[in-house]
Design a protein around this motif. Structure first.
Motif, mmCIF file in Angstrom:
data_model
loop_
_atom_site.group_PDB
_atom_site.id
_atom_site.type_symbol
_atom_site.label_atom_id
_atom_site.label_comp_id
_atom_site.label_asym_id
_atom_site.label_seq_id
_atom_site.Cartn_x
_atom_site.Cartn_y
_atom_site.Cartn_z
ATOM 1 N N VAL A 51 0.852 -1.189 0.000
ATOM 2 C CA VAL A 51 0.000 0.000 0.000
ATOM 3 C C VAL A 51 0.888 1.240 0.000
ATOM 4 O O VAL A 51 1.790 1.361 0.838
ATOM 5 C CB VAL A 51 -0.921 0.006 1.235
ATOM 6 N N PRO A 52 0.679 2.181 -0.934
ATOM 7 C CA PRO A 52 1.547 3.360 -0.990
ATOM 8 C C PRO A 52 1.280 4.317 0.165
ATOM 9 O O PRO A 52 0.145 4.469 0.616
ATOM 10 C CB PRO A 52 1.171 4.005 -2.330
ATOM 11 N N LYS A 57 -0.192 16.473 0.541
ATOM 12 C CA LYS A 57 0.755 17.151 -0.352
ATOM 13 C C LYS A 57 0.966 16.347 -1.630
ATOM 14 O O LYS A 57 0.995 16.897 -2.739
ATOM 15 C CB LYS A 57 2.090 17.348 0.382
ATOM 16 N N PHE A 58 1.117 15.032 -1.483
ATOM 17 C CA PHE A 58 1.283 14.186 -2.664
ATOM 18 C C PHE A 58 0.036 14.244 -3.546
ATOM 19 O O PHE A 58 0.117 14.360 -4.773
ATOM 20 C CB PHE A 58 1.553 12.738 -2.256
ATOM 21 N N LEU A 63 -2.857 15.840 -8.713
ATOM 22 C CA LEU A 63 -4.066 16.302 -9.402
ATOM 23 C C LEU A 63 -3.815 16.829 -10.821
ATOM 24 O O LEU A 63 -4.556 16.463 -11.736
ATOM 25 C CB LEU A 63 -4.779 17.356 -8.553
ATOM 26 N N PRO A 64 -2.800 17.686 -11.056
ATOM 27 C CA PRO A 64 -2.579 18.116 -12.445
ATOM 28 C C PRO A 64 -2.154 16.968 -13.354
ATOM 29 O O PRO A 64 -2.530 16.926 -14.533
ATOM 30 C CB PRO A 64 -1.486 19.186 -12.330
ATOM 31 N N VAL A 65 -1.386 16.019 -12.823
ATOM 32 C CA VAL A 65 -0.985 14.849 -13.603
ATOM 33 C C VAL A 65 -2.222 14.039 -13.986
ATOM 34 O O VAL A 65 -2.377 13.611 -15.137
ATOM 35 C CB VAL A 65 0.003 13.975 -12.796
ATOM 36 N N ALA A 66 -3.125 13.848 -13.019
ATOM 37 C CA ALA A 66 -4.353 13.100 -13.270
ATOM 38 C C ALA A 66 -5.250 13.812 -14.278
ATOM 39 O O ALA A 66 -5.916 13.171 -15.097
ATOM 40 C CB ALA A 66 -5.108 12.876 -11.962
ATOM 41 N N LEU A 67 -5.270 15.147 -14.235
ATOM 42 C CA LEU A 67 -6.075 15.911 -15.189
ATOM 43 C C LEU A 67 -5.609 15.640 -16.621
ATOM 44 O O LEU A 67 -6.425 15.349 -17.513
ATOM 45 C CB LEU A 67 -5.982 17.403 -14.877
ATOM 46 N N SER A 161 6.131 17.591 -10.853
ATOM 47 C CA SER A 161 5.395 17.560 -9.594
ATOM 48 C C SER A 161 5.713 16.362 -8.709
ATOM 49 O O SER A 161 5.600 16.439 -7.485
ATOM 50 C CB SER A 161 3.880 17.566 -9.876
ATOM 51 N N LEU A 162 6.080 15.226 -9.317
ATOM 52 C CA LEU A 162 6.179 13.985 -8.552
ATOM 53 C C LEU A 162 7.605 13.469 -8.410
ATOM 54 O O LEU A 162 7.810 12.337 -7.964
ATOM 55 C CB LEU A 162 5.307 12.899 -9.211
#
Length: 302
Positions: A51-52, A57-58, A63-67, A161-162
């Motif tokens: 489980v991550p 914050k993560f 969110l922008p990556v998912a968008l 971002s990540l």
């Protein structure tokens, strides 16, 4: 890598068959993201995968990556509903053009001339293939290009971002991106398309039967996740860049040839020539970027 080929070929055939039976691309794209989320939840609950460890914050960085993942994913599904799978994949081979063009202004990365030169056969091949493509439709072409843009921006913003969350492996990262993408995709699907789902389901049930339609949706979701999971697993295995480039190129050849054979799309010699020029261009691009990375690393070491 060969498992990735197989799952991608099966997924594309099931995906196009589902769209032909139940022509609701927003529903199908949303369901595929839900399937990925459920698959990962099963792995986490059963402890088959760790489980991550995530925090607010993560999630904000995700969110922008998912968008952009949502944009790339849904635009691709819509594109596949509007033209042949084989041609949609040829258009999607133009993704490196967006990657090189946007890496400069967004990441501050400048590429040497030979990387730019490797893009020429991709553009030429896509153009040549489109000239005599029977299934060509501007809407399908535009959506495939939007998908390219979305996926490139996803990759760029992942780096921006990540980068500090390297403890999250590729499998978990894809699962978390899929879950976060639902925050964008599900509401949009309900607003844009839900009014047509009832009539489309009745038509699909009458055409193929309810059980067959449900099976297509189920297996489409499963193979969507398995293909993407294997992609991230391959990246995590530490294979050489050249091996990965060859694998990526051959995967696209396999998808194009298998989809033409399965759906019996008419393909002219000019289509074939353009397709393989574009695919060869993606391989040259991979070699060029690998060479650039090696030269950059050597210079930094010196």
């Amino acid at each position: 890598i060969f498992g990735r080929y197989a799952f991608n070929i099966i997924f594309n055939i099931i995906n196009k068959s589902t769209l032909n039976t139940f022509p609701c691309p927003w529903f199908i794209g949303t369901w595929q993201l839900i399937a990925s989320g459920l698959f990962m939840a099963l792995l986490w609950v059963t402890r088959l995968h760790p489980v991550p460890a995530v925090d607010a914050k993560f999630f904000a960085a995700l969110l922008p990556v998912a968008l952009f993942h949502t944009v790339g994913h849904i635009a691709a599904v819509v594109s596949f509903s509007q033209m042949a799978v084989s041609f949609a994949h040829i258009v999607k081979s133009a993704e490196p053009v967006f990657s090189v063009a946007l890496s400069g202004p967004l990441l501050g990365v400048t590429y040497p001339w030979y990387v730019w030169a490797s893009l020429l056969p991709i553009v030429a091949g896509c153009s040549l293939s489109a000239m005599k493509e029977v299934s060509f439709a501007w809407n399908g072409f535009n959506n495939a290009m939007i998908s390219n843009l979305g996926m490139v921006l996803r990759n760029i913003y992942s780096k921006k971002s990540l980068n500090e969350y390297k403890h999250i492996d590729g499998i978990n990262l894809f699962g978390l991106i899929s879950i976060a993408s639902l925050l964008y995709c599900l509401p949009a699907a309900l607003v844009l398309e839900s009014g047509s789902w009832g009539a489309a389901w009745q038509a699909a049930a009458g055409k193929a039967g309810q059980q067959a339609t449900l099976q297509l949706l189920l297996w489409g979701g499963v193979f969507y996740h398995l293909y993407n999971q294997l992609s991230y697993m391959v990246l995590d295995q530490g294979i050489s860049p050249v091996t990965f480039s060859v694998g990526n190129t051959m995967k696209r050849v396999a998808v194009v040839v298998s989809s033409v054979a399965f759906f019996r799309n008419p393909v002219s010699p000019l289509n074939w020539a353009g397709s393989f020029i574009a695919i060869a261009g993606t391989y040259l691009y991979s070699l060029a970027t690998d060479r650039y990375a090696a030269e950059k690393k050597k210079k930094q070491t010196a």
